[in-house]
Motif scaffolding. Structure first.
Motif, PDB file in Angstrom:
ATOM      1  N   VAL A   8       0.838  -1.201   0.000  1.00  0.00           N
ATOM      2  CA  VAL A   8       0.000   0.000   0.000  1.00  0.00           C
ATOM      3  C   VAL A   8       0.875   1.253   0.000  1.00  0.00           C
ATOM      4  CG1 VAL A   8      -1.644   1.341   1.353  1.00  0.00           C
ATOM      5  CG2 VAL A   8      -1.969  -1.117   1.087  1.00  0.00           C
ATOM      6  N   PHE A   9       1.910   1.239   0.852  1.00  0.00           N
ATOM      7  CA  PHE A   9       2.786   2.406   0.948  1.00  0.00           C
ATOM      8  C   PHE A   9       3.511   2.668  -0.374  1.00  0.00           C
ATOM      9  CE2 PHE A   9       6.897   4.363   1.925  1.00  0.00           C
ATOM     10  CZ  PHE A   9       6.482   5.485   2.615  1.00  0.00           C
ATOM     11  N   ALA A  10       3.950   1.598  -1.041  1.00  0.00           N
ATOM     12  CA  ALA A  10       4.687   1.764  -2.289  1.00  0.00           C
ATOM     13  C   ALA A  10       3.795   2.325  -3.400  1.00  0.00           C
ATOM     14  CB  ALA A  10       5.282   0.430  -2.724  1.00  0.00           C
ATOM     15  N   ARG A  11       2.495   2.117  -3.296  1.00  0.00           N
ATOM     16  CA  ARG A  11       1.592   2.577  -4.364  1.00  0.00           C
ATOM     17  C   ARG A  11       0.625   3.646  -3.869  1.00  0.00           C
ATOM     18  NH1 ARG A  11      -0.603  -3.108  -6.283  1.00  0.00           N
ATOM     19  NH2 ARG A  11       0.188  -3.717  -4.241  1.00  0.00           N
ATOM     20  N   ARG A  12       1.033   4.393  -2.853  1.00  0.00           N
ATOM     21  CA  ARG A  12       0.133   5.394  -2.299  1.00  0.00           C
ATOM     22  C   ARG A  12      -0.194   6.489  -3.311  1.00  0.00           C
ATOM     23  NH1 ARG A  12       5.188   6.039  -0.618  1.00  0.00           N
ATOM     24  NH2 ARG A  12       6.140   8.132  -0.468  1.00  0.00           N
ATOM     25  N   ARG A  13       0.778   6.879  -4.146  1.00  0.00           N
ATOM     26  CA  ARG A  13       0.519   7.903  -5.154  1.00  0.00           C
ATOM     27  C   ARG A  13      -0.475   7.404  -6.189  1.00  0.00           C
ATOM     28  NH1 ARG A  13       1.915  12.299  -2.490  1.00  0.00           N
ATOM     29  NH2 ARG A  13       4.113  12.288  -1.839  1.00  0.00           N
ATOM     30  N   GLU A  14      -0.283   6.188  -6.599  1.00  0.00           N
ATOM     31  CA  GLU A  14      -1.198   5.579  -7.587  1.00  0.00           C
ATOM     32  C   GLU A  14      -2.613   5.510  -7.031  1.00  0.00           C
ATOM     33  OE1 GLU A  14      -1.849   1.159  -9.583  1.00  0.00           O
ATOM     34  OE2 GLU A  14       0.090   1.678  -8.702  1.00  0.00           O
ATOM     35  N   ILE A  15      -2.726   5.184  -5.740  1.00  0.00           N
ATOM     36  CA  ILE A  15      -4.049   5.084  -5.109  1.00  0.00           C
ATOM     37  C   ILE A  15      -4.712   6.455  -5.040  1.00  0.00           C
ATOM     38  CG2 ILE A  15      -5.219   4.554  -2.946  1.00  0.00           C
ATOM     39  CD1 ILE A  15      -3.064   2.390  -2.495  1.00  0.00           C
ATOM     40  N   GLU A  16      -3.914   7.494  -4.720  1.00  0.00           N
ATOM     41  CA  GLU A  16      -4.468   8.847  -4.668  1.00  0.00           C
ATOM     42  C   GLU A  16      -5.013   9.280  -6.025  1.00  0.00           C
ATOM     43  OE1 GLU A  16      -1.413  11.353  -3.231  1.00  0.00           O
ATOM     44  OE2 GLU A  16      -1.449  10.569  -1.179  1.00  0.00           O
ATOM     45  N   ILE A  17      -4.282   8.956  -7.079  1.00  0.00           N
ATOM     46  CA  ILE A  17      -4.742   9.309  -8.426  1.00  0.00           C
ATOM     47  C   ILE A  17      -6.032   8.577  -8.760  1.00  0.00           C
ATOM     48  CG2 ILE A  17      -4.173   9.156 -10.886  1.00  0.00           C
ATOM     49  CD1 ILE A  17      -1.236   9.520 -10.092  1.00  0.00           C
ATOM     50  N   MET A  18      -6.099   7.288  -8.397  1.00  0.00           N
ATOM     51  CA  MET A  18      -7.314   6.504  -8.654  1.00  0.00           C
ATOM     52  C   MET A  18      -8.508   7.117  -7.935  1.00  0.00           C
ATOM     53  SD  MET A  18      -5.834   2.599  -8.386  1.00  0.00           S
ATOM     54  CE  MET A  18      -7.463   1.885  -8.550  1.00  0.00           C
ATOM     55  N   LYS A  19      -8.302   7.597  -6.703  1.00  0.00           N
ATOM     56  CA  LYS A  19      -9.402   8.207  -5.963  1.00  0.00           C
ATOM     57  C   LYS A  19      -9.836   9.531  -6.608  1.00  0.00           C
ATOM     58  CE  LYS A  19     -11.126   7.245  -2.726  1.00  0.00           C
ATOM     59  NZ  LYS A  19     -12.431   6.549  -2.570  1.00  0.00           N
ATOM     60  N   TYR A  20      -8.854  10.292  -7.114  1.00  0.00           N
ATOM     61  CA  TYR A  20      -9.174  11.576  -7.734  1.00  0.00           C
ATOM     62  C   TYR A  20     -10.027  11.405  -8.997  1.00  0.00           C
ATOM     63  CZ  TYR A  20      -5.900  14.010  -4.668  1.00  0.00           C
ATOM     64  OH  TYR A  20      -5.271  14.552  -3.579  1.00  0.00           O
ATOM     65  N   VAL A  21      -9.830  10.310  -9.714  1.00  0.00           N
ATOM     66  CA  VAL A  21     -10.591  10.089 -10.951  1.00  0.00           C
ATOM     67  C   VAL A  21     -11.890   9.331 -10.686  1.00  0.00           C
ATOM     68  CG1 VAL A  21      -8.524  10.171 -12.382  1.00  0.00           C
ATOM     69  CG2 VAL A  21      -9.334   7.961 -11.513  1.00  0.00           C
ATOM     70  N   GLY A  22     -12.236   9.097  -9.397  1.00  0.00           N
ATOM     71  CA  GLY A  22     -13.532   8.528  -9.067  1.00  0.00           C
ATOM     72  C   GLY A  22     -13.556   7.049  -8.761  1.00  0.00           C
ATOM     73  N   ALA A  23     -12.407   6.422  -8.517  1.00  0.00           N
ATOM     74  CA  ALA A  23     -12.386   4.991  -8.201  1.00  0.00           C
ATOM     75  C   ALA A  23     -13.058   4.752  -6.846  1.00  0.00           C
ATOM     76  CB  ALA A  23     -10.955   4.480  -8.178  1.00  0.00           C
ATOM     77  N   THR A  24     -13.858   3.729  -6.757  1.00  0.00           N
ATOM     78  CA  THR A  24     -14.536   3.395  -5.500  1.00  0.00           C
ATOM     79  C   THR A  24     -13.591   2.633  -4.573  1.00  0.00           C
ATOM     80  OG1 THR A  24     -15.351   1.277  -6.342  1.00  0.00           O
ATOM     81  CG2 THR A  24     -16.726   3.225  -6.724  1.00  0.00           C
ATOM     82  N   ASN A  25     -14.036   2.494  -3.333  1.00  0.00           N
ATOM     83  CA  ASN A  25     -13.232   1.754  -2.361  1.00  0.00           C
ATOM     84  C   ASN A  25     -12.983   0.318  -2.806  1.00  0.00           C
ATOM     85  OD1 ASN A  25     -13.177   4.021  -0.794  1.00  0.00           O
ATOM     86  ND2 ASN A  25     -14.673   3.290   0.703  1.00  0.00           N
ATOM     87  N   HIS A  26     -13.999  -0.301  -3.406  1.00  0.00           N
ATOM     88  CA  HIS A  26     -13.863  -1.688  -3.853  1.00  0.00           C
ATOM     89  C   HIS A  26     -12.818  -1.812  -4.946  1.00  0.00           C
ATOM     90  CE1 HIS A  26     -17.167  -3.008  -1.393  1.00  0.00           C
ATOM     91  NE2 HIS A  26     -18.004  -2.149  -1.965  1.00  0.00           N
ATOM     92  N   LEU A  27     -12.779  -0.851  -5.864  1.00  0.00           N
ATOM     93  CA  LEU A  27     -11.804  -0.903  -6.945  1.00  0.00           C
ATOM     94  C   LEU A  27     -10.381  -0.781  -6.406  1.00  0.00           C
ATOM     95  CD1 LEU A  27     -13.518   1.314  -9.685  1.00  0.00           C
ATOM     96  CD2 LEU A  27     -13.148  -1.147  -9.762  1.00  0.00           C
ATOM     97  N   VAL A  28     -10.212   0.011  -5.366  1.00  0.00           N
ATOM     98  CA  VAL A  28      -8.881   0.225  -4.806  1.00  0.00           C
ATOM     99  C   VAL A  28      -8.433  -0.959  -3.949  1.00  0.00           C
ATOM    100  CG1 VAL A  28      -7.502   1.706  -3.295  1.00  0.00           C
ATOM    101  CG2 VAL A  28      -9.157   2.727  -4.866  1.00  0.00           C
ATOM    102  N   THR A  29      -9.345  -1.480  -3.155  1.00  0.00           N
ATOM    103  CA  THR A  29      -8.968  -2.500  -2.171  1.00  0.00           C
ATOM    104  C   THR A  29      -8.958  -3.926  -2.724  1.00  0.00           C
ATOM    105  OG1 THR A  29     -11.273  -2.688  -1.438  1.00  0.00           O
ATOM    106  CG2 THR A  29      -9.863  -1.126  -0.266  1.00  0.00           C
ATOM    107  N   LEU A  30      -9.704  -4.202  -3.787  1.00  0.00           N
ATOM    108  CA  LEU A  30      -9.794  -5.573  -4.284  1.00  0.00           C
ATOM    109  C   LEU A  30      -8.443  -6.168  -4.654  1.00  0.00           C
ATOM    110  CD1 LEU A  30     -11.518  -7.997  -4.983  1.00  0.00           C
ATOM    111  CD2 LEU A  30     -11.953  -6.989  -7.243  1.00  0.00           C
ATOM    112  N   PRO A  31      -7.561  -5.457  -5.374  1.00  0.00           N
ATOM    113  CA  PRO A  31      -6.258  -6.059  -5.695  1.00  0.00           C
ATOM    114  C   PRO A  31      -5.458  -6.444  -4.454  1.00  0.00           C
ATOM    115  CG  PRO A  31      -6.645  -4.143  -7.076  1.00  0.00           C
ATOM    116  CD  PRO A  31      -7.718  -4.148  -6.043  1.00  0.00           C
TER     117      PRO A  31
END
Length: 302
Positions: free
Chosen positions: A197-220
């Protein structure tokens, strides 16, 4: 609702994430496999102690002596009362003649000395009783003593109490070990997921900014933990089955006290390998899923 194609993409992505931090993934799988393998053998030890206690219980029978003055109807009534008692697993009747013949077998070289008892048999008819639960032996002994027609009851109460205490101690220790190793396993998986999670925190922030839901972020991340758990479970099942098979085979070459205590009581491999396989895979999946879920909820602000 998530599309099947999106779900499949996220699942594949979660599996591929294992390779991005391969060193940590291998360390996590190795440590998780060790914990689960120790868990498996702790459980097998508990199962075999239970089997040993039951085996020794069958070898240490209660002997219910019938009143020498009792007639056949009373003897039969005593046997029926004993057989109908809940918790009795086996009852064997020994007549006076059976007991005499048994001693002749014990003293085969001096059996002629027992011939004088042929017409004046001093032995008492009795019932040999085995119990399903050794902890009930003292209560059963008192119960049988109150049956009309019973002369006396002998039972290895102190010995069986020792067996039961050992069984209870091993069960408690095994449960503590299992709980501790389960907690360590969940923490191990959670630590690996947290690093991911820490290594991809920037990627996760971008996904949230473009409207990704919690399920889309956490499923992987969930799939990543689940996969590590399943791989660890597969390794654990192989180590557990083949390791236990080796122990069973090696134990057959031991003699003396081991054979006295265990005899044929050790649970065979055929009886436990399906359970080891099922619980290893299910336990690995559960630990992996729980470890990833706890880590994501605590460290991801999604």
């Amino acid at each position: 609702m998530m599309k099947p194609s999106t779900f499949g993409f996220l699942v594949v992505r979660g599996v591929r994430n294992l390779g991005k931090h391969w060193a940590m993934t291998i360390a996590c799988i190795a440590s998780l496999s060790v914990c689960m393998t120790l868990n498996t053998f702790a459980t097998l030890a508990e199962v075999n102690v239970d089997s040993m206690v039951n085996y020794l219980g069958q070898q240490n029978e209660m002997v219910v002596y019938v009143d020498p003055e009792a007639d056949d109807a009373t003897i039969q009534s005593v046997g029926e009362r004993i057989t109908a008692t809940p918790g009795v697993s086996r009852v064997q009747y020994m007549s006076k003649e059976d007991v005499l013949n048994q001693y002749r077998g014990y003293m085969a070289d001096y059996a002629v000395l027992l011939d004088e008892f042929e017409n004046d048999n001093p032995f008492k008819a009795n019932y040999r009783v085995s119990l399903a639960n050794l902890s009930q032996m003292q209560a059963m002994s008192q119960n049988f003593q109150s049956i009309p027609g019973v002369y006396s009851v002998t039972a290895p109460i102190e010995m069986t109490q020792t067996f039961v205490e050992v069984q209870q101690a091993v069960t408690k220790v095994g449960q503590i070990v299992i709980l501790v190793l389960m907690a360590v396993s969940i923490i191990t998986v959670g630590s690996t997921i947290r690093l991911s999670v820490f290594a991809r925190r920037r990627e996760i922030e971008i996904m949230k900014y473009v409207g990704a839901t919690n399920h889309l972020v956490t499923l992987p991340f969930f799939v990543e933990g689940l996969t590590m758990g399943l791989i660890s479970g597969a390794i654990t099942s192989v180590a557990g089955i083949f390791g236990y098979a080796y122990i069973v085979q090696a134990s057959s070459t031991l003699g003396g006290l081991w054979q006295l205590l265990m005899g044929t009581a050790m649970v065979p491999v055929d009886a436990v390998w399906p359970t080891i396989l099922t619980y290893s895979l299910a336990g690995g999946a559960l630990v992996g899923a729980l470890g990833s879920m706890f880590s994501i909820r605590k460290h991801l602000n999604v």
